[in-house]
Design a protein around this motif. Structure first.
Motif, short mmCIF file in Angstrom:
data_model
loop_
_atom_site.label_atom_id
_atom_site.label_comp_id
_atom_site.label_asym_id
_atom_site.label_seq_id
_atom_site.Cartn_x
_atom_site.Cartn_y
_atom_site.Cartn_z
N ARG A 126 14.90 4.88 23.23
CA ARG A 126 15.53 3.79 22.68
C ARG A 126 14.83 2.79 22.18
N VAL A 127 14.03 2.08 23.08
CA VAL A 127 13.14 0.87 22.68
C VAL A 127 12.27 1.21 21.65
N GLY A 128 11.41 2.41 21.65
CA GLY A 128 10.37 2.84 20.96
C GLY A 128 10.83 3.05 19.58
N ARG A 129 11.95 3.57 19.63
CA ARG A 129 12.65 3.92 18.04
C ARG A 129 13.19 2.78 17.46
N GLU A 130 13.72 1.81 18.33
CA GLU A 130 14.07 0.44 17.47
C GLU A 130 12.98 -0.30 17.05
N VAL B 196 9.26 -2.32 12.89
CA VAL B 196 7.71 -2.28 12.27
C VAL B 196 7.82 -1.87 10.61
N TRP B 197 8.24 -0.73 10.52
CA TRP B 197 8.28 -0.05 9.19
C TRP B 197 9.05 -1.19 8.11
N SER B 198 10.30 -1.66 8.63
CA SER B 198 10.74 -2.40 7.71
C SER B 198 10.33 -3.93 7.61
N ALA B 199 9.63 -4.38 8.61
CA ALA B 199 8.98 -5.61 8.47
C ALA B 199 7.70 -5.66 7.65
N GLY B 200 6.99 -4.46 7.64
CA GLY B 200 6.09 -4.20 7.30
C GLY B 200 6.06 -4.15 5.76
N ASN B 201 7.30 -3.95 4.92
CA ASN B 201 7.37 -4.36 3.78
C ASN B 201 6.33 -3.46 2.69
N GLY B 202 5.74 -2.46 3.07
CA GLY B 202 5.19 -1.62 2.21
C GLY B 202 3.93 -1.96 2.74
N ALA B 203 3.42 -2.78 3.52
CA ALA B 203 2.05 -3.12 3.96
C ALA B 203 1.22 -1.96 4.82
N TYR B 204 2.01 -0.98 5.29
CA TYR B 204 1.65 0.08 6.26
C TYR B 204 1.87 1.14 5.50
N SER B 205 0.47 1.98 5.73
CA SER B 205 0.46 3.61 5.17
C SER B 205 1.02 4.62 6.23
N PRO B 206 1.84 5.47 5.83
CA PRO B 206 2.26 6.38 6.87
C PRO B 206 0.89 7.29 7.12
N GLU B 207 0.00 7.64 6.09
CA GLU B 207 -1.02 8.48 6.67
C GLU B 207 -1.99 7.79 7.39
N VAL C 179 0.95 -1.25 0.06
CA VAL C 179 -0.06 -0.08 0.04
C VAL C 179 0.78 1.42 -0.03
N TYR C 180 2.06 1.09 0.39
CA TYR C 180 3.08 2.24 0.21
C TYR C 180 4.47 1.88 -0.15
N GLU C 181 5.11 2.43 -0.90
CA GLU C 181 6.22 2.30 -1.52
C GLU C 181 7.37 3.13 -1.25
N GLY C 182 7.17 4.06 -0.40
CA GLY C 182 8.09 5.17 -0.18
C GLY C 182 9.03 4.76 0.99
N ARG C 183 9.75 5.65 1.45
CA ARG C 183 10.64 5.26 2.67
C ARG C 183 9.87 5.32 3.91
#
Length: 146
Positions: free
Chosen positions: A39-43, A48-59, A25-29
């Motif tokens: 620290r933990v939340g940033r990691e 999450v965004w990396s594992a989502g592999n484009g399945a999550y939309s920032p909006e 659903v999303y192909e951007g950075r």
């Protein structure tokens, strides 16, 4: 009544593997890590965004993922307090008692599990999301494609 199946159509089955991953659903950075995360939340945010592999939309998905990361920060802080003070403490009448922060650790973990189910971070949730994605692709393709 028997349903005919095209050899190209796979139907979700709890005993078999789900079809391919959810649609992209999303192909951007990935969005920048929010400034309030520790620290933990940033990691977790990056993972999450990396594992989502484009399945999550920032909006549309940013807030639930942010909440998930904040809960991880909260859990880490609570566990650090328990680690610092010890799991057991003295209760109001002198009896041994579990550290009061453990009650909040448990409620935080319940919230985390609920979000993990929604965003597909459990095997069962991934299977369901894969089935939903397969059905969405079938409907989007239209009957003429089968």
């Amino acid at each position: 009544m028997s349903r005919s199946k095209s050899p190209d159509v796979r139907i979700g089955n709890a005993n078999g593997a789900a079809e391919s991953a959810a649609p992209v659903v999303y192909e951007g950075r990935a969005p920048r890590v929010p400034t309030g995360l520790k620290r933990v939340g940033r990691e977790v945010w990056r993972n999450v965004w990396s594992a989502g592999n484009g399945a999550y939309s920032p909006e549309t998905d940013r807030n639930i993922i942010l909440r998930y990361c904040e809960l991880h920060d909260r859990r880490a802080a609570l566990l650090a307090a328990v680690s610092n003070d010890g799991l057991m403490t003295v209760g109001s009448t002198g009896q041994p008692a579990v550290h009061p922060a453990m009650r909040y650790v448990e409620s935080t973990e319940r919230e985390l599990r609920a979000i993990e189910t929604v965003i597909g971070f459990t095997p069962e949730a991934r299977m369901r999301l894969g089935i939903v994605a397969a059905e969405a692709r079938r409907v989007a393709a239209g009957p003429e494609d089968f």
